[in-house]
Design a protein around this motif. Structure first.
Motif, PDB file in Angstrom:
ATOM      1  N   ALA A  14       0.848  -1.189   0.000  1.00  0.00           N
ATOM      2  CA  ALA A  14       0.000   0.000   0.000  1.00  0.00           C
ATOM      3  C   ALA A  14       0.884   1.240   0.000  1.00  0.00           C
ATOM      4  CB  ALA A  14      -0.919  -0.010   1.213  1.00  0.00           C
ATOM      5  N   GLY A  15       0.506   2.193  -0.846  1.00  0.00           N
ATOM      6  CA  GLY A  15       1.300   3.399  -0.988  1.00  0.00           C
ATOM      7  C   GLY A  15       2.345   3.309  -2.086  1.00  0.00           C
ATOM      8  N   LEU A  63     -12.807   6.876  -9.726  1.00  0.00           N
ATOM      9  CA  LEU A  63     -12.346   6.074  -8.601  1.00  0.00           C
ATOM     10  C   LEU A  63     -10.825   6.075  -8.476  1.00  0.00           C
ATOM     11  CD1 LEU A  63     -13.749   4.269  -6.485  1.00  0.00           C
ATOM     12  CD2 LEU A  63     -13.285   2.320  -7.973  1.00  0.00           C
ATOM     13  N   VAL A  64     -10.116   6.230  -9.578  1.00  0.00           N
ATOM     14  CA  VAL A  64      -8.656   6.161  -9.560  1.00  0.00           C
ATOM     15  C   VAL A  64      -8.009   7.473 -10.003  1.00  0.00           C
ATOM     16  CG1 VAL A  64      -8.667   3.673  -9.912  1.00  0.00           C
ATOM     17  CG2 VAL A  64      -8.510   5.205 -11.892  1.00  0.00           C
ATOM     18  N   LYS A  65      -8.832   8.445 -10.339  1.00  0.00           N
ATOM     19  CA  LYS A  65      -8.289   9.715 -10.816  1.00  0.00           C
ATOM     20  C   LYS A  65      -7.413  10.339  -9.749  1.00  0.00           C
ATOM     21  CE  LYS A  65     -10.995  11.814 -13.581  1.00  0.00           C
ATOM     22  NZ  LYS A  65     -12.133  12.566 -14.150  1.00  0.00           N
ATOM     23  N   GLY A  66      -6.282  10.859 -10.186  1.00  0.00           N
ATOM     24  CA  GLY A  66      -5.348  11.454  -9.237  1.00  0.00           C
ATOM     25  C   GLY A  66      -4.288  10.471  -8.759  1.00  0.00           C
ATOM     26  N   SER A  85       0.238   5.466  -5.356  1.00  0.00           N
ATOM     27  CA  SER A  85      -0.545   5.480  -4.111  1.00  0.00           C
ATOM     28  C   SER A  85      -1.516   4.308  -4.064  1.00  0.00           C
ATOM     29  CB  SER A  85      -1.306   6.800  -3.986  1.00  0.00           C
ATOM     30  OG  SER A  85      -0.417   7.897  -3.998  1.00  0.00           O
ATOM     31  N   LEU A  86      -1.010   3.147  -4.359  1.00  0.00           N
ATOM     32  CA  LEU A  86      -1.853   1.957  -4.419  1.00  0.00           C
ATOM     33  C   LEU A  86      -2.479   1.648  -3.062  1.00  0.00           C
ATOM     34  CD1 LEU A  86       0.421  -0.215  -6.702  1.00  0.00           C
ATOM     35  CD2 LEU A  86      -1.936   0.415  -7.221  1.00  0.00           C
ATOM     36  N   GLN A 119      -2.153  -9.824 -13.081  1.00  0.00           N
ATOM     37  CA  GLN A 119      -2.595  -9.712 -11.690  1.00  0.00           C
ATOM     38  C   GLN A 119      -1.829  -8.614 -10.965  1.00  0.00           C
ATOM     39  OE1 GLN A 119      -4.990 -11.634  -9.841  1.00  0.00           O
ATOM     40  NE2 GLN A 119      -4.588 -10.047  -8.300  1.00  0.00           N
ATOM     41  N   VAL A 120      -2.564  -7.791 -10.268  1.00  0.00           N
ATOM     42  CA  VAL A 120      -1.990  -6.779  -9.375  1.00  0.00           C
ATOM     43  C   VAL A 120      -2.504  -7.067  -7.974  1.00  0.00           C
ATOM     44  CG1 VAL A 120      -1.996  -4.345  -8.749  1.00  0.00           C
ATOM     45  CG2 VAL A 120      -1.750  -5.011 -11.152  1.00  0.00           C
ATOM     46  N   THR A 121      -1.596  -7.227  -7.042  1.00  0.00           N
ATOM     47  CA  THR A 121      -1.951  -7.488  -5.661  1.00  0.00           C
ATOM     48  C   THR A 121      -1.296  -6.440  -4.786  1.00  0.00           C
ATOM     49  OG1 THR A 121      -2.080  -9.865  -6.096  1.00  0.00           O
ATOM     50  CG2 THR A 121      -1.934  -9.168  -3.793  1.00  0.00           C
ATOM     51  N   VAL A 122      -2.115  -5.750  -3.984  1.00  0.00           N
ATOM     52  CA  VAL A 122      -1.620  -4.706  -3.099  1.00  0.00           C
ATOM     53  C   VAL A 122      -1.820  -5.159  -1.660  1.00  0.00           C
ATOM     54  CG1 VAL A 122      -1.751  -2.278  -2.465  1.00  0.00           C
ATOM     55  CG2 VAL A 122      -2.246  -2.973  -4.819  1.00  0.00           C
TER      56      VAL A 122
END
Length: 124
Positions: A14-15, A63-66, A85-86, A119-122
């Motif tokens: 995260a981040g 939702l993801v803008k910025g 900033s995930l 796949q993306v895992t945060v």
């Protein structure tokens, strides 16, 4: 036919940040737009953003803008998704798609060609 291959997924904290790539091959001259979608476990696939190949207009979902940005390397027929900033809620399979004509950018049915997904895992 247009073939799409995504790369760049993986594990992030995260981040953190990740950059996804989607390379198009085949009849790339027929591409009108390309987009990113994602599907989290147990959820519907959702639109992330799109890039209009000709005019360069970019759409990014609120939702993801910025945090997420979309760009393109026209010489390499490659679309990028820079994710900063995930958060754990970004965990999903991310897929790119290509459309041959103008249509609703956020609608899956607008796109004829799809990649296999990455796949993306945060982690928290």
């Amino acid at each position: 036919q247009v073939q799409l291959v995504e790369s760049g997924g993986g594990l992030a904290q995260a981040g953190g940040s990740l950059r996804l790539s989607c390379r198009a091959s085949g009849r790339t001259s027929t591409i009108y737009s390309m987009a990113w979608f994602r599907q989290a476990p147990g959820k519907e696939q959702e639109f992330v953003g799109a890039y209009m190949w000709g005019g360069g207009r970019i759409y990014v979902e609120d939702l993801v803008k910025g945090r997420f940005t979309i760009s393109r390397d026209s010489a390499r027929n490659t679309l990028f998704l820079q994710m900063n900033s995930l958060i754990p809620e970004d965990t999903a399979v991310y897929s790119c798609a290509a459309a041959r004509k103008a249509s609703a950018v956020a609608v899956k049915a607008s796109y004829e060609s799809w990649g296999q997904g990455t796949q993306v895992t945060v982690s928290p």
